[in-house]
Design a protein around this motif. Structure first.
Motif, PDB file in Angstrom:
ATOM      1  N   GLU A   1      -3.410  13.468   8.454  1.00 24.46           N
ATOM      2  CA  GLU A   1      -3.753  12.179   7.877  1.00 24.46           C
ATOM      3  C   GLU A   1      -4.474  12.255   6.537  1.00 24.46           C
ATOM      4  O   GLU A   1      -4.609  11.235   5.866  1.00 24.46           O
ATOM      5  CB  GLU A   1      -4.616  11.389   8.860  1.00 24.46           C
ATOM      6  CG  GLU A   1      -5.976  11.996   9.138  1.00 24.46           C
ATOM      7  CD  GLU A   1      -6.760  11.254  10.219  1.00 24.46           C
ATOM      8  OE1 GLU A   1      -6.241  10.257  10.764  1.00 24.46           O
ATOM      9  OE2 GLU A   1      -7.887  11.678  10.532  1.00 24.46           O
ATOM     10  N   ILE A   2      -4.933  13.430   6.115  1.00 23.32           N
ATOM     11  CA  ILE A   2      -5.854  13.471   4.970  1.00 23.32           C
ATOM     12  C   ILE A   2      -5.168  13.730   3.633  1.00 23.32           C
ATOM     13  O   ILE A   2      -5.808  13.596   2.587  1.00 23.32           O
ATOM     14  CB  ILE A   2      -6.960  14.538   5.169  1.00 23.32           C
ATOM     15  CG1 ILE A   2      -6.358  15.949   5.283  1.00 23.32           C
ATOM     16  CG2 ILE A   2      -7.802  14.186   6.377  1.00 23.32           C
ATOM     17  CD1 ILE A   2      -7.410  17.047   5.360  1.00 23.32           C
TER      18      ILE A   2
ATOM     19  N   GLN B   1       0.831  -1.208   0.000  1.00 22.11           N
ATOM     20  CA  GLN B   1       0.000   0.000   0.000  1.00 22.11           C
ATOM     21  C   GLN B   1       0.863   1.255   0.000  1.00 22.11           C
ATOM     22  O   GLN B   1       0.595   2.211  -0.730  1.00 22.11           O
ATOM     23  CB  GLN B   1      -0.912  -0.009   1.227  1.00 22.11           C
ATOM     24  CG  GLN B   1      -2.040  -1.018   1.177  1.00 22.11           C
ATOM     25  CD  GLN B   1      -2.925  -0.946   2.414  1.00 22.11           C
ATOM     26  OE1 GLN B   1      -2.482  -0.604   3.503  1.00 22.11           O
ATOM     27  NE2 GLN B   1      -4.190  -1.274   2.247  1.00 22.11           N
ATOM     28  N   ILE B   2       1.891   1.245   0.848  1.00 20.45           N
ATOM     29  CA  ILE B   2       2.788   2.407   0.923  1.00 20.45           C
ATOM     30  C   ILE B   2       3.513   2.600  -0.403  1.00 20.45           C
ATOM     31  O   ILE B   2       3.635   3.720  -0.913  1.00 20.45           O
ATOM     32  CB  ILE B   2       3.796   2.229   2.074  1.00 20.45           C
ATOM     33  CG1 ILE B   2       3.063   2.267   3.424  1.00 20.45           C
ATOM     34  CG2 ILE B   2       4.872   3.313   2.028  1.00 20.45           C
ATOM     35  CD1 ILE B   2       3.949   1.922   4.611  1.00 20.45           C
TER      36      ILE B   2
ATOM     37  N   THR C   1     -12.706  10.172   9.074  1.00 21.26           N
ATOM     38  CA  THR C   1     -11.470   9.528   8.637  1.00 21.26           C
ATOM     39  C   THR C   1     -11.052   8.381   9.554  1.00 21.26           C
ATOM     40  O   THR C   1     -10.002   7.780   9.327  1.00 21.26           O
ATOM     41  CB  THR C   1     -10.330  10.557   8.573  1.00 21.26           C
ATOM     42  OG1 THR C   1     -10.169  11.159   9.873  1.00 21.26           O
ATOM     43  CG2 THR C   1     -10.624  11.637   7.554  1.00 21.26           C
ATOM     44  N   ARG C   2     -11.841   8.083  10.557  1.00 17.05           N
ATOM     45  CA  ARG C   2     -11.473   7.025  11.499  1.00 17.05           C
ATOM     46  C   ARG C   2     -11.275   5.695  10.772  1.00 17.05           C
ATOM     47  O   ARG C   2     -12.129   5.235  10.033  1.00 17.05           O
ATOM     48  CB  ARG C   2     -12.581   6.860  12.548  1.00 17.05           C
ATOM     49  CG  ARG C   2     -12.365   5.700  13.518  1.00 17.05           C
ATOM     50  CD  ARG C   2     -13.464   5.663  14.553  1.00 17.05           C
ATOM     51  NE  ARG C   2     -14.776   5.440  13.964  1.00 17.05           N
ATOM     52  CZ  ARG C   2     -15.340   4.243  13.825  1.00 17.05           C
ATOM     53  NH1 ARG C   2     -14.702   3.164  14.230  1.00 17.05           N
ATOM     54  NH2 ARG C   2     -16.541   4.124  13.292  1.00 17.05           N
ATOM     55  N   GLY C   3     -10.119   5.067  10.985  1.00 19.76           N
ATOM     56  CA  GLY C   3      -9.844   3.753  10.434  1.00 19.76           C
ATOM     57  C   GLY C   3      -9.499   3.714   8.965  1.00 19.76           C
ATOM     58  O   GLY C   3      -9.238   2.647   8.422  1.00 19.76           O
ATOM     59  N   VAL C   4      -9.467   4.869   8.293  1.00 21.65           N
ATOM     60  CA  VAL C   4      -9.157   4.909   6.862  1.00 21.65           C
ATOM     61  C   VAL C   4      -7.638   4.958   6.693  1.00 21.65           C
ATOM     62  O   VAL C   4      -6.965   5.805   7.293  1.00 21.65           O
ATOM     63  CB  VAL C   4      -9.791   6.137   6.182  1.00 21.65           C
ATOM     64  CG1 VAL C   4      -9.459   6.158   4.699  1.00 21.65           C
ATOM     65  CG2 VAL C   4     -11.300   6.124   6.393  1.00 21.65           C
ATOM     66  N   ALA C   5      -7.076   4.057   5.902  1.00 23.94           N
ATOM     67  CA  ALA C   5      -5.645   4.071   5.632  1.00 23.94           C
ATOM     68  C   ALA C   5      -5.259   5.372   4.932  1.00 23.94           C
ATOM     69  O   ALA C   5      -6.039   5.911   4.131  1.00 23.94           O
ATOM     70  CB  ALA C   5      -5.253   2.869   4.772  1.00 23.94           C
ATOM     71  N   MET C   6      -4.065   5.860   5.222  1.00 24.69           N
ATOM     72  CA  MET C   6      -3.645   7.133   4.630  1.00 24.69           C
ATOM     73  C   MET C   6      -3.612   7.054   3.113  1.00 24.69           C
ATOM     74  O   MET C   6      -3.884   8.037   2.430  1.00 24.69           O
ATOM     75  CB  MET C   6      -2.274   7.539   5.183  1.00 24.69           C
ATOM     76  CG  MET C   6      -2.303   7.799   6.692  1.00 24.69           C
ATOM     77  SD  MET C   6      -0.692   8.234   7.368  1.00 24.69           S
ATOM     78  CE  MET C   6      -0.601   9.963   6.932  1.00 24.69           C
ATOM     79  N   GLU C   7      -3.277   5.873   2.596  1.00 26.53           N
ATOM     80  CA  GLU C   7      -3.234   5.704   1.143  1.00 26.53           C
ATOM     81  C   GLU C   7      -4.620   5.623   0.521  1.00 26.53           C
ATOM     82  O   GLU C   7      -4.758   5.641  -0.705  1.00 26.53           O
ATOM     83  CB  GLU C   7      -2.425   4.440   0.786  1.00 26.53           C
ATOM     84  CG  GLU C   7      -0.921   4.590   0.967  1.00 26.53           C
ATOM     85  CD  GLU C   7      -0.515   4.654   2.440  1.00 26.53           C
ATOM     86  OE1 GLU C   7       0.507   5.308   2.727  1.00 26.53           O
ATOM     87  OE2 GLU C   7      -1.202   4.057   3.288  1.00 26.53           O
TER      88      GLU C   7
END
Length: 552
Positions: free
Chosen positions: A442-443, A271-272, A504-510
């Protein structure tokens, strides 16, 4: 067996495995349990959060010093009701504004961890200058330089923590920065309260009463400087950004306390890598003429303003910082003794004691935020805090209006106002106090994350500067209207959080792009499809939950 059938089976297997990994990630606990299950993330986040402690200490220490008799003698134009008092408080914010903006390219070029080290050099020098100040110029220069370091730290610490933490505890880990800020404010308040008695409260008070609080912060700054060089790991996302893939893989495994062969580490690394490849491919296709780092940096800042989905995020991040300041928190932090005197509490020691209670409440209220922000979500916590802060402002303003000239006859009214001032601080700390650092960190996509965070934190500091400069005038001329004004801003925060903010809770940064959409989303999807194909990733058959695209 037919090779087409074999490929279909392999594809289904990859999908099933990624779905299983997604379910496992969702099942991971957040809050304190999640942090305790990741002791290395907790340790590194706490070390980095020393930067937040320095930030809070610098904010809290000045309010108590301004009312010390020996400081007022040494600096009559700053202490008491001096004409330079607003500037003495606010010049630190000017330095912080510059530090936050200028640290963005440093965080990208030097790394997140080395930019933390560099920030501490500025902070250490500024602290020493203030503690040894012999005139107004020396004091102002010291506050400007230490402010520059504070601005750098306030930008890079949440950025660093958000990039090393997994999504299930990202909010809780970044909340440690606010806990550290609150702890710094509390320590500064109580140290001011204790040192004021050195030599007595009157003419015999010693100059060390104010020099000591300004000097001791150099020690934690030195600790963080050495730790950032020798203890903190690099951010794996930064390592991937600069092309050090093997090192990024190694660091990620150490951070997750799992072998590199573990499928969870491999999945997160993919993902990264996909996110970094997307940023690189986007830059090459959209800006093929950008050859140097400076040219790329200019293009990135331009992207933030011209790409609709990025400009929406930037507006959200900046507006949240403005509303954090317009809640009135730093007016309370900087001028708490004066506020308590204004609502009828007499004597320097009484007002400093009441201010010290603010420090304790600020710390205690931040602790539940660590537990709830990844459980109930950013929006819910933000709205709850905004509603409660509004009630506090209305009560304080109404009491001030009713008893402004009769505080002496009604001491209970003064203490009631003090209680609601403390309640305001409590509700600020667990809500916008934490979330205004979590949300902007985080967004944003990796390619513009440092630049965007630098701008949003810079907006925080320029708003902070204006509040620090104008609060004495507001208390003098608007009086109780000051609290009504702040109350109207917390109402705005509630409405805006309810109607405009995506969760945005629990959403991966990607995966943040799925929340924001925009005219470029189709191009981004096509690029990501090519990257997935190159990496051999089958993207979950689009089984992720639908994410709301929010208009502003």
């Amino acid at each position: 067996m037919d090779p087409i059938i074999e490929e279909e089976k392999a594809s289904m297997s990859r999908v099933s495995e990624r779905q299983l990994l997604r379910k496992e990630a969702d099942a991971e606990p957040g809050g304190f349990r999640g942090l305790l299950k990741s002791p290395n993330i907790l340790a590194f986040s706490l070390i980095a959060s020393i930067g937040g402690f320095l930030f809070g200490y610098d904010q809290g220490v000045i309010s108590g010093i301004l009312v010390m008799s020996t400081f007022k003698k040494a600096f009559p134009r700053i202490g008491g009701d001096g004409d330079l008092q607003g500037w003495a408080v606010s010049i630190m914010q000017i330095g912080a504004f510059l530090g936050a903006l200028l640290n963005s390219p440093l965080a990208d070029r030097l790394s997140r961890k080395y930019s933390i080290a560099l920030a501490n050099v500025s902070y250490f020098v500024g602290a020493c200058l203030q503690a040894s100040a012999m005139n107004v110029t020396m004091m102002f220069v010291g506050r400007l330089i230490s402010g520059f370091g504070v601005g750098q730290l306030s930008m890079v610490v949440p950025l660093y923590i958000s990039e090393i933490a997994p999504s299930n505890i990202r909010g809780s880990a970044v909340s440690l920065q606010q806990l550290a800020i609150a702890s710094g404010i509390m320590v500064a308040f109580w140290l001011d309260f204790g040192t004021q008695y050195i030599g007595g409260l009157g003419d015999g008070q010693k100059s060390i009463a104010w020099r000591l609080p300004l000097a001791v912060r150099a020690l934690p700054s030195l600790v963080l400087l050495l730790s950032s060089i020798f203890v903190l790991p690099f951010s794996p996302r930064w390592l991937m950004k600069v092309g050090q893939e093997e090192q990024a893989f190694y660091v990620l495994g150490k951070l997750r306390r799992l072998p590199q062969s573990d499928r969870r580490v491999k999945n997160e690394m993919l993902q990264i890598k996909a996110g970094a490849m997307l940023e690189d491919l986007t830059m090459k296709e959209k800006f093929p003429d950008a050859k140097t780092d400076n040219q790329r940096a200019i293009r990135l800042y331009k992207e933030l303003l011209t790409q609709r989905h990025l400009s929406k995020r930037l507006f959200v991040a900046c507006f949240m910082q403005v509303l954090q300041q317009l809640s009135g928190i730093n007016a309370v932090i900087y001028y708490a003794p004066k506020m308590f005197q204004a609502i009828g509490l007499k004597g320097a020691s009484v007002s400093l004691l009441a201010t010290g209670v603010i420090g304790i409440i600020n710390v205690l209220a931040t602790i539940p935020a660590i537990a709830v922000v990844d459980r109930y979500g950013r929006r819910t916590v933000l709205m709850l805090g905004a509603a409660a802060m509004t009630i506090s402002h209305v009560v304080i303003a109404s009491l001030y209006a009713a008893f402004e000239k009769t505080w002496d006859r009604y001491p209970g009214a003064g203490w009631t106002a003090a209680v609601f001032l403390w309640l305001f601080v409590f509700n600020f700390a667990y809500s916008v106090g934490c979330i205004s650092w979590i949300y902007p960190s985080e967004i944003f996509p990796l390619g513009v994350r440092a630049q965007a965070l630098g701008i949003s934190v810079g907006v925080n500091w320029i708003s902070n500067f204006l509040i620090g400069l104008l609060t004495p005038l507001m208390l003098r001329y608007l009086k109780y209207g000051t609290f009504y004004l702040f109350g109207s801003c917390t109402v705005t925060l509630f409405i805006w959080a309810r109607l405009c903010l995506p969760e945005t809770r629990g959403v991966a940064m990607e995966d943040m792009d799925k929340l924001w959409g925009g005219a470029e989303s189709q191009e981004t999807a096509e690029r990501m499809s090519r990257i997935y194909q190159k990496l051999g990733i089958n993207p979950d058959n689009q089984e992720d939950e639908e994410m709301e695209e929010v208009e502003f």
